[in-house]
Design a protein around this motif. Sequence first.
Motif, mmCIF file in Angstrom:
data_model
loop_
_atom_site.group_PDB
_atom_site.id
_atom_site.type_symbol
_atom_site.label_atom_id
_atom_site.label_comp_id
_atom_site.label_asym_id
_atom_site.label_seq_id
_atom_site.Cartn_x
_atom_site.Cartn_y
_atom_site.Cartn_z
ATOM 1 N N ILE A 1 -12.159 6.624 -1.650
ATOM 2 C CA ILE A 1 -11.078 5.833 -1.845
ATOM 3 C C ILE A 1 -10.765 5.758 -3.414
ATOM 4 O O ILE A 1 -9.550 5.432 -3.363
ATOM 5 N N LEU A 2 -11.672 5.651 -4.276
ATOM 6 C CA LEU A 2 -11.310 5.543 -5.573
ATOM 7 C C LEU A 2 -10.648 6.537 -5.957
ATOM 8 O O LEU A 2 -9.410 6.543 -6.941
ATOM 9 N N LYS A 3 -10.757 7.868 -5.665
ATOM 10 C CA LYS A 3 -9.931 9.070 -5.810
ATOM 11 C C LYS A 3 -8.527 8.902 -5.312
ATOM 12 O O LYS A 3 -7.627 9.213 -6.250
ATOM 13 N N ASP A 4 -8.360 8.278 -4.117
ATOM 14 C CA ASP A 4 -7.097 7.944 -3.526
ATOM 15 C C ASP A 4 -6.374 6.953 -4.511
ATOM 16 O O ASP A 4 -5.144 7.164 -4.945
ATOM 17 N N GLN A 5 -7.147 5.865 -5.099
ATOM 18 C CA GLN A 5 -6.451 5.005 -6.006
ATOM 19 C C GLN A 5 -5.997 5.470 -7.155
ATOM 20 O O GLN A 5 -5.095 5.351 -7.662
ATOM 21 N N GLY A 6 -6.888 6.566 -7.802
ATOM 22 C CA GLY A 6 -6.742 7.090 -9.065
ATOM 23 C C GLY A 6 -5.193 7.776 -8.853
ATOM 24 O O GLY A 6 -4.362 7.856 -9.683
ATOM 25 N N ILE B 1 0.662 -1.182 0.016
ATOM 26 C CA ILE B 1 0.161 -0.190 0.197
ATOM 27 C C ILE B 1 0.683 1.112 -0.080
ATOM 28 O O ILE B 1 2.350 1.175 0.231
ATOM 29 N N SER B 2 0.061 2.401 -0.209
ATOM 30 C CA SER B 2 0.986 3.694 -0.410
ATOM 31 C C SER B 2 1.689 3.946 0.776
ATOM 32 O O SER B 2 1.383 3.482 2.026
ATOM 33 N N SER B 3 2.849 4.707 0.464
ATOM 34 C CA SER B 3 3.646 5.115 1.911
ATOM 35 C C SER B 3 3.572 6.805 1.695
ATOM 36 O O SER B 3 3.889 7.635 0.753
ATOM 37 N N PRO B 4 2.935 7.358 2.871
ATOM 38 C CA PRO B 4 2.595 6.492 4.067
ATOM 39 C C PRO B 4 1.144 5.974 3.752
ATOM 40 O O PRO B 4 0.480 6.403 2.758
ATOM 41 N N ALA B 5 0.840 5.085 4.597
ATOM 42 C CA ALA B 5 -0.456 4.272 4.376
ATOM 43 C C ALA B 5 -1.692 5.198 4.330
ATOM 44 O O ALA B 5 -1.755 6.007 5.168
ATOM 45 N N PRO B 6 -2.905 4.960 3.658
ATOM 46 C CA PRO B 6 -3.995 5.888 3.727
ATOM 47 C C PRO B 6 -4.773 5.861 5.042
ATOM 48 O O PRO B 6 -4.289 4.497 5.673
ATOM 49 N N GLU B 7 -5.549 6.300 5.363
ATOM 50 C CA GLU B 7 -6.221 6.311 6.709
ATOM 51 C C GLU B 7 -6.844 4.959 7.023
ATOM 52 O O GLU B 7 -6.718 4.454 7.924
ATOM 53 N N TYR B 8 -7.462 4.168 5.847
ATOM 54 C CA TYR B 8 -7.925 2.975 6.256
ATOM 55 C C TYR B 8 -7.056 1.992 5.698
ATOM 56 O O TYR B 8 -7.755 0.688 5.504
ATOM 57 N N ASN B 9 -5.899 2.266 5.531
ATOM 58 C CA ASN B 9 -5.062 1.242 5.093
ATOM 59 C C ASN B 9 -5.056 0.498 3.917
ATOM 60 O O ASN B 9 -4.334 0.774 2.933
ATOM 61 N N PHE B 10 -6.145 -0.354 3.898
ATOM 62 C CA PHE B 10 -6.348 -1.309 2.706
ATOM 63 C C PHE B 10 -7.625 -0.967 1.955
ATOM 64 O O PHE B 10 -8.664 -1.069 2.612
ATOM 65 N N ALA B 11 -7.592 -0.455 0.668
ATOM 66 C CA ALA B 11 -8.827 -0.056 0.179
ATOM 67 C C ALA B 11 -9.723 -1.437 -0.028
ATOM 68 O O ALA B 11 -10.765 -1.457 0.428
ATOM 69 N N GLN B 12 -9.041 -2.559 -0.424
ATOM 70 C CA GLN B 12 -9.608 -3.717 -0.200
ATOM 71 C C GLN B 12 -8.905 -4.747 0.661
ATOM 72 O O GLN B 12 -7.575 -4.756 0.400
ATOM 73 N N THR B 13 -9.462 -5.475 1.405
ATOM 74 C CA THR B 13 -8.634 -6.365 2.365
ATOM 75 C C THR B 13 -8.050 -7.390 1.200
ATOM 76 O O THR B 13 -8.764 -7.865 0.515
ATOM 77 N N PRO B 14 -6.683 -7.898 1.527
ATOM 78 C CA PRO B 14 -5.958 -8.537 0.463
ATOM 79 C C PRO B 14 -6.143 -10.022 0.997
ATOM 80 O O PRO B 14 -6.425 -10.425 2.001
ATOM 81 N N LEU B 15 -5.981 -10.941 0.018
ATOM 82 C CA LEU B 15 -5.968 -12.328 0.307
ATOM 83 C C LEU B 15 -4.459 -12.848 0.539
ATOM 84 O O LEU B 15 -3.823 -12.467 -0.735
ATOM 85 N N VAL B 16 -4.389 -13.438 1.566
ATOM 86 C CA VAL B 16 -2.808 -13.887 1.678
ATOM 87 C C VAL B 16 -2.607 -15.408 1.347
ATOM 88 O O VAL B 16 -3.647 -16.251 1.768
ATOM 89 N N ARG B 17 -1.924 -15.433 0.487
ATOM 90 C CA ARG B 17 -1.748 -16.893 -0.209
ATOM 91 C C ARG B 17 -0.678 -17.656 0.336
ATOM 92 O O ARG B 17 -0.209 -18.819 0.101
ATOM 93 N N GLY B 18 0.301 -17.104 1.174
ATOM 94 C CA GLY B 18 1.325 -17.991 1.570
ATOM 95 C C GLY B 18 2.265 -16.815 2.758
ATOM 96 O O GLY B 18 1.983 -15.748 2.614
ATOM 97 N N TYR B 19 3.194 -17.332 3.220
ATOM 98 C CA TYR B 19 4.231 -16.581 3.995
ATOM 99 C C TYR B 19 4.721 -15.676 3.150
ATOM 100 O O TYR B 19 5.113 -15.973 1.823
ATOM 101 N N ASP B 20 5.287 -14.600 3.675
ATOM 102 C CA ASP B 20 5.939 -13.396 2.539
ATOM 103 C C ASP B 20 4.902 -13.259 1.416
ATOM 104 O O ASP B 20 5.283 -13.126 0.178
#
Lengths: 624, 205
Positions: free
Chosen positions: A616-621, A509-528
């Motif tokens: 959120i879409l604006k941030d993404q853009g 995610i962006s540096s620094p992270a947006p207020e809500y951290n993740f616009a969409q919660t990510p799917l974690v598929r493994g370590y790292d």
Amino acid sequence: MAHAHAHAVKRRTGIMDWLTTVDHKKIGIMYLLAGGFFFLIGGLEAILIRLQLMFPQSEVVSAQFYNELITMHGTTMIFLAAMPILFGFMNAIIPLQIGARDVAYPFVNALGFWTFFFGGVLLNISFIAGSVPDAGWTMYAPLSGTTYTEHFGTDYYVIGLQISGIGTLIGGINFLVTIINMRAPGMTFMRMPMFTWATFITSALILFAFPALTVGLAALMFDRLFSGNFFDPSAGGNVVLWEHIFWIFGHPEVYILILPAFGIISEVVSTFSRKRLFGYSSMVFATILIGFLGFMVWAHHMFTTGLGPIANALFSVATMLIAVPTGIKIFNWLFTMWGGSIKFTVANLFAVGFIPTFVMGGVTGVMLSVAPADYQYHDTYFVVAHFHYVIVGGLVLGIFAGLHYWWPKMFGRVLSEKLGYWTFWTFYIGFHLTFFVQHFLGLLGMPRRIWQYLDGMGFNTLNFISTIGALLMGVGTILFIINILITMRKPKTAENDPWKDGRTLEWTISSPAPEYNFAQTPLVRGYDAWWLEKMEGNSKMTPVEPIGPIHMPSPSILPFFMGLGLFIAGFGFMYAREFGVVSLVIGIAGLVITFGCMGLRSWIDDHGFHIEEEEILKDQGVKA
Amino acid sequence: MSSHSHVEGQLPHEPERATLEGRNKITGFWLFLGGETVLFGTLFAAYLTLRGQVMDGPTPNELFDFALVALATALLLTSSLTSVFALQAMHKHNVKGLMGWLIVTLLLGAAFLGLEIYEFNHYVHLGHTFAASAFSTSFYTLVGFHGAHVAFGLLWVILILLQLKKRGLNTTTAPKVYVFGMYWHFIDVVWVFIFTVVYLMGKVG
């Protein structure tokens, strides 16, 4: 779980934003700032100590002030500098590493910060009030009792630490619940980054160690304020009881400090070796084992108290055992680097510098664990050298590694690498210069906590070298501050993954992270998780939800006032034995403020607000 | 679903676990009780270390009155039972029953606290003051910490009752009731240990 009725977006600006924020990223920055401030105070105290000891029989500071300096240096560095800075990292990074939008209790998080802050301020106001804690950071009874310390110094220690301890305890619970309940889908326990694991175990240690300190401090407070007899032998009290209570807390505290540093080192070494952390599961196991054994060894601080050979032998063996999981960690870091394509960034230099330094501190630890030998080392500079090797050479190097590594994620700017190299070399050389020679001072018989030493004892040269080293560490710290100031003037241009080799979710995610951290919660598929996606050619994480309104907690001023209330209460009760009823009334008023705010918090039905899809879409853009 | 909803049919069977906030609260409170266990464990350790040091004051055996303590114990244990009834009423979405049983719990707890204050006052008149000896200091600290927990619990349950009256049972108030129940049981368990370690061992040991 969406709330049908819309709330207006509550956002404050300027100073009110910082006083009312419940955002873990801002609270992390506040912890870092406050911890850094206390680190400078503690560092200044250290420099004064070293200046006093630079030459034999010098009188740079008075004997009384020297006692105050050693007491406040230890207390400040451990409770007000090291732990808050670690809490700063935990706040800033943990929710990002586990793919969460915030901690479990944002309000409690702010409360934890403010109680820590007001407790620390109260402790340091003792310098202005003119009665400073002077019985050593361990506050051994009966020295800390009213018989030998009539002035208010010990009261400042007891009440200041009690208040800041509340902050630490609720912070620990907050991170435990956050890690247990708030992980993103697929982020199983055995896929958690090492820093998250270290934070998890550290928080558990805080949970089970700090209440013992709470009781110890309360008992000492009752002895001093209400003429209690816990530690007064003339009324049947027991001074060894204080030692036990203090170290049952105090030894786990050592691991509370070092485990997060282990976590940071694991992240940094793995990232900049561009390799998976070697022996991940054994790392997890070793962390748990160190946490567990940390509770079994407190009496090794008391070998010379006279507990008897059986107790000493048991605690001796238990202490030696800790070298095993610690050794596992050391070798895992080495094997992570083995065959990796290592980049010596400043963060990695600190991490790599940490490894041999910490081994030295560990080896002297094993030496000290041999109870008969400890009779020789006890209360000498050998002990001082040992614990500075593990705390400065371990923890502080870890903190510097973490600061350089995560600075872009916290502030959106990469610290200057060039100045960073200067920071590293001055601090690192200064550190070894200061403390390496202290081993030999100790072996030569120089006792710790002494104000002066005589000429002709063979201590002169080594003490002089040690002081030069301390000054060099001071230079390193100043260079780091200059680096921060220069970097802060630059624009926020850091990329999502400024090191290019990021492995964990915070770098998605962006540096620094947006207020809500993740616009969409990510799917974690493994370590790292992030490294895994990159290796499969993906430029972003797979989301588990569409973009939609995000629920946020409301800011609140109540945590600030709850901390302030305790601060006022502390003063009121402390000075009751001098000013009587008026002071007591002030004390009770402070408690009313705190508990009143607590009641208000429960009563006010605040369901927070939503950040809408458009924003959120604006941030993404902007970022895309 | 609005969290203000208190239409009975819409609430799940366990409204305290319906939201993430509620589940977080319960997890966190279990952990908090773990910390509280260490707190009381340390107080017990201090008491056990110092309880023989009575100096010139009365010994535990002379001091303690079983009838009084037995009555206090009965009151507190019963209040734990009534807090379970309150929870059962909550799971049936019976707000009236829930509040009724919470009020009974409150009254029993208040009676316990009243007895404890009477007991302390009685002891002070027998010369067993806070500053009399290491035994008295550790006794008042241990039992007093428990008493303070009871007092805090009473204020807490009053606040919850007011919220239930104003807002009814919903996914915000339900976790509060549940967590209070956990707290109340914990206080009860601590009292069982105090009864054993302080009073029984004081009489016998």
